[in-house]
Every structure is written in C-alpha cells, then in structure tokens.
Design a protein around this motif. Structure first.
Motif, PDB file in Angstrom:
ATOM      1  N   SER A  38       5.966  26.415  34.338  1.00 35.50           N
ATOM      2  CA  SER A  38       6.707  25.501  35.198  1.00 35.50           C
ATOM      3  C   SER A  38       6.119  24.103  35.137  1.00 35.50           C
ATOM      4  O   SER A  38       6.855  23.114  35.133  1.00 35.50           O
ATOM      5  CB  SER A  38       6.703  25.998  36.635  1.00 35.50           C
ATOM      6  OG  SER A  38       7.351  27.237  36.732  1.00 35.50           O
ATOM      7  N   LYS A 102      16.226  17.968  41.922  1.00 35.33           N
ATOM      8  CA  LYS A 102      16.704  19.303  42.312  1.00 35.33           C
ATOM      9  C   LYS A 102      17.443  19.983  41.170  1.00 35.33           C
ATOM     10  O   LYS A 102      17.328  21.193  40.991  1.00 35.33           O
ATOM     11  CB  LYS A 102      17.612  19.211  43.543  1.00 35.33           C
ATOM     12  CG  LYS A 102      16.858  18.966  44.833  1.00 35.33           C
ATOM     13  CD  LYS A 102      17.748  19.127  46.039  1.00 35.33           C
ATOM     14  CE  LYS A 102      18.491  17.846  46.302  1.00 35.33           C
ATOM     15  NZ  LYS A 102      19.294  17.873  47.520  1.00 35.33           N
ATOM     16  N   ASP A 103      18.189  19.210  40.391  1.00 36.95           N
ATOM     17  CA  ASP A 103      18.912  19.790  39.254  1.00 36.95           C
ATOM     18  C   ASP A 103      17.967  20.406  38.230  1.00 36.95           C
ATOM     19  O   ASP A 103      18.317  21.362  37.552  1.00 36.95           O
ATOM     20  CB  ASP A 103      19.785  18.731  38.579  1.00 36.95           C
ATOM     21  CG  ASP A 103      20.987  18.341  39.407  1.00 36.95           C
ATOM     22  OD1 ASP A 103      21.300  19.065  40.390  1.00 36.95           O
ATOM     23  OD2 ASP A 103      21.621  17.312  39.088  1.00 36.95           O
ATOM     24  N   ASP A 105      14.958  21.616  39.060  1.00 37.36           N
ATOM     25  CA  ASP A 105      14.038  22.472  39.819  1.00 37.36           C
ATOM     26  C   ASP A 105      12.641  21.881  39.963  1.00 37.36           C
ATOM     27  O   ASP A 105      11.650  22.604  40.021  1.00 37.36           O
ATOM     28  CB  ASP A 105      13.938  23.868  39.195  1.00 37.36           C
ATOM     29  CG  ASP A 105      15.196  24.685  39.401  1.00 37.36           C
ATOM     30  OD1 ASP A 105      15.858  24.471  40.448  1.00 37.36           O
ATOM     31  OD2 ASP A 105      15.523  25.511  38.550  1.00 37.36           O
ATOM     32  N   VAL A 107      12.058  19.796  42.553  1.00 36.89           N
ATOM     33  CA  VAL A 107      11.953  19.659  44.002  1.00 36.89           C
ATOM     34  C   VAL A 107      12.902  20.653  44.649  1.00 36.89           C
ATOM     35  O   VAL A 107      13.997  20.902  44.141  1.00 36.89           O
ATOM     36  CB  VAL A 107      12.317  18.213  44.426  1.00 36.89           C
ATOM     37  CG1 VAL A 107      12.422  18.092  45.925  1.00 36.89           C
ATOM     38  CG2 VAL A 107      11.300  17.230  43.893  1.00 36.89           C
ATOM     39  N   ARG A 108      12.478  21.210  45.760  1.00 30.87           N
ATOM     40  CA  ARG A 108      13.328  22.112  46.548  1.00 30.87           C
ATOM     41  C   ARG A 108      13.344  21.636  47.991  1.00 30.87           C
ATOM     42  O   ARG A 108      12.519  20.827  48.390  1.00 30.87           O
ATOM     43  CB  ARG A 108      12.808  23.544  46.478  1.00 30.87           C
ATOM     44  CG  ARG A 108      12.926  24.129  45.094  1.00 30.87           C
ATOM     45  CD  ARG A 108      12.583  25.583  45.087  1.00 30.87           C
ATOM     46  NE  ARG A 108      12.610  26.087  43.713  1.00 30.87           N
ATOM     47  CZ  ARG A 108      11.938  27.123  43.307  1.00 30.87           C
ATOM     48  NH1 ARG A 108      11.173  27.797  44.149  1.00 30.87           N
ATOM     49  NH2 ARG A 108      12.015  27.521  42.057  1.00 30.87           N
ATOM     50  N   THR A 109      14.281  22.165  48.755  1.00 33.26           N
ATOM     51  CA  THR A 109      14.381  21.788  50.164  1.00 33.26           C
ATOM     52  C   THR A 109      14.248  23.015  51.047  1.00 33.26           C
ATOM     53  O   THR A 109      14.557  24.129  50.640  1.00 33.26           O
ATOM     54  CB  THR A 109      15.733  21.117  50.478  1.00 33.26           C
ATOM     55  OG1 THR A 109      16.779  22.027  50.173  1.00 33.26           O
ATOM     56  CG2 THR A 109      15.917  19.841  49.709  1.00 33.26           C
ATOM     57  N   ARG A 110      13.768  22.764  52.247  1.00 36.70           N
ATOM     58  CA  ARG A 110      13.751  23.777  53.298  1.00 36.70           C
ATOM     59  C   ARG A 110      13.791  23.047  54.629  1.00 36.70           C
ATOM     60  O   ARG A 110      13.411  21.888  54.730  1.00 36.70           O
ATOM     61  CB  ARG A 110      12.550  24.698  53.179  1.00 36.70           C
ATOM     62  CG  ARG A 110      11.210  24.030  53.293  1.00 36.70           C
ATOM     63  CD  ARG A 110      10.082  25.040  53.146  1.00 36.70           C
ATOM     64  NE  ARG A 110       8.863  24.353  52.741  1.00 36.70           N
ATOM     65  CZ  ARG A 110       7.927  24.871  52.001  1.00 36.70           C
ATOM     66  NH1 ARG A 110       8.057  26.098  51.553  1.00 36.70           N
ATOM     67  NH2 ARG A 110       6.858  24.206  51.670  1.00 36.70           N
ATOM     68  N   ASP A 117      16.018  18.592  56.680  1.00 37.51           N
ATOM     69  CA  ASP A 117      15.729  19.072  55.337  1.00 37.51           C
ATOM     70  C   ASP A 117      14.466  18.382  54.840  1.00 37.51           C
ATOM     71  O   ASP A 117      14.380  17.152  54.833  1.00 37.51           O
ATOM     72  CB  ASP A 117      16.885  18.768  54.387  1.00 37.51           C
ATOM     73  CG  ASP A 117      18.053  19.707  54.576  1.00 37.51           C
ATOM     74  OD1 ASP A 117      17.833  20.826  55.066  1.00 37.51           O
ATOM     75  OD2 ASP A 117      19.188  19.331  54.225  1.00 37.51           O
ATOM     76  N   PHE A 119      11.672  18.008  51.678  1.00 34.50           N
ATOM     77  CA  PHE A 119      11.541  18.167  50.234  1.00 34.50           C
ATOM     78  C   PHE A 119      10.112  18.570  49.902  1.00 34.50           C
ATOM     79  O   PHE A 119       9.161  18.007  50.444  1.00 34.50           O
ATOM     80  CB  PHE A 119      11.909  16.860  49.529  1.00 34.50           C
ATOM     81  CG  PHE A 119      13.341  16.478  49.746  1.00 34.50           C
ATOM     82  CD1 PHE A 119      14.337  17.013  48.959  1.00 34.50           C
ATOM     83  CD2 PHE A 119      13.688  15.613  50.758  1.00 34.50           C
ATOM     84  CE1 PHE A 119      15.660  16.685  49.177  1.00 34.50           C
ATOM     85  CE2 PHE A 119      15.008  15.268  50.979  1.00 34.50           C
ATOM     86  CZ  PHE A 119      15.995  15.806  50.187  1.00 34.50           C
ATOM     87  N   TYR A 120       9.988  19.543  49.017  1.00 32.21           N
ATOM     88  CA  TYR A 120       8.662  19.977  48.580  1.00 32.21           C
ATOM     89  C   TYR A 120       8.726  20.316  47.095  1.00 32.21           C
ATOM     90  O   TYR A 120       9.799  20.489  46.520  1.00 32.21           O
ATOM     91  CB  TYR A 120       8.161  21.167  49.393  1.00 32.21           C
ATOM     92  CG  TYR A 120       8.885  22.471  49.113  1.00 32.21           C
ATOM     93  CD1 TYR A 120       8.347  23.417  48.250  1.00 32.21           C
ATOM     94  CD2 TYR A 120      10.100  22.756  49.715  1.00 32.21           C
ATOM     95  CE1 TYR A 120       9.014  24.607  47.995  1.00 32.21           C
ATOM     96  CE2 TYR A 120      10.766  23.934  49.462  1.00 32.21           C
ATOM     97  CZ  TYR A 120      10.218  24.854  48.602  1.00 32.21           C
ATOM     98  OH  TYR A 120      10.882  26.030  48.338  1.00 32.21           O
ATOM     99  N   PRO A 122       7.700  22.983  44.226  1.00 33.25           N
ATOM    100  CA  PRO A 122       7.332  24.403  44.171  1.00 33.25           C
ATOM    101  C   PRO A 122       6.243  24.717  43.145  1.00 33.25           C
ATOM    102  O   PRO A 122       6.385  25.615  42.327  1.00 33.25           O
ATOM    103  CB  PRO A 122       8.654  25.076  43.810  1.00 33.25           C
ATOM    104  CG  PRO A 122       9.380  24.065  43.014  1.00 33.25           C
ATOM    105  CD  PRO A 122       8.989  22.738  43.605  1.00 33.25           C
TER     106      PRO A 122
END
Length: 136
Positions: A38, A102-103, A105, A107-110, A117, A119-120, A122
């Motif tokens: 990754s 995000k497209d 991968d 950054v992701r959201t939670r 929301d 942003f972090y 992974p």
C-alpha cells in the motif's frame, strides 16, 4: 479487436467457497493489500499528482502522525490548515484534492463523535513516515 480473433467460451462455475479460499489464486497485489504494498502504491500515486496536491496530502499526513489517537481531521480544520499555506483557495479546491485521494484509496473518511466526516490515511505510522520521506 483481439477478441474477434478467438472463439471465446464463458462458463459460470461458482465454487461457493469462502473468499479466502478463492483469493489464494489471485496475484498478491490483489489479494493481499499489506502496508508495504500500500505504501509503494501510495508513493507512485502521489508522485503523479501535482506539487500542491502532494502538499495537501503532507498536511493531512503530518496531522495524522501527530494525533494518532484521534479519528481523523475534519474538512474545516484541514481547510484552515491549508489556506494560510496558500495550498487551496476554497473548500471546492480542497474537495477536489480529497476526491482524488479517495479515488486512489490514499484517504478514507469516518464520522467522529460530533457527526463530522473526518479524513484519515489508512497506513500505520511507520509506513506513513516512510511515505512522507519518499515524496519529499
């Protein structure tokens, strides 16, 4: 064009096996998304982005490393960090960069406790530190 040169035959043959069993036959890059792979993929993607986008990612990454106990960085806080550095001129520009992240991968959201929301990234802190060193 090549498809017309062959007489293809398609069979639908489900095995009804768990995905772990079926996934054994996929290449490692598809089946196993380990942190090393990754991080390499993230470095390649980041190198293809503009310097401004890379700087926005660095701001988020530095925050994630410094505040690993938090759920992430809300959009307004990220905007307030990027705006004085002249990385973004509006939230629309920031959203454009975040959508690109995000497209791919990166950054992701939670949602945090307040319902925002956040942003972090992974990746674990070691891989993220190495990634930041690679893109500098």
């Amino acid at each position: 064009m090549v498809q017309t040169q062959f007489n293809w035959c398609w069979y639908h043959v489900p095995t009804f096996s768990p995905y772990k069993v079926e996934g054994v036959f996929f290449p490692l890059i598809l089946a196993n998304s380990g942190t090393a792979q990754s991080a390499k993929t993230a470095a390649i993607v980041l190198q293809s982005l503009t310097p401004i986008a890379q700087s926005v990612f660095k701001v988020l990454a530095e925050y994630v490393l410094a505040h690993s106990d938090e759920e992430g960085l809300p959009l307004t806080n990220l905007y307030n960090m990027c705006r004085p550095r002249l990385l973004v001129s509006s939230e629309v520009t920031l959203n454009f960069h975040l959508t690109e992240f995000k497209d791919h991968d990166l950054v992701r959201t939670r949602r945090n406790d307040d319902g925002q929301d956040c942003f972090y990234i992974p990746l674990d802190s070691e891989a993220l530190t190495k990634l930041l060193q690679e893109i500098d």
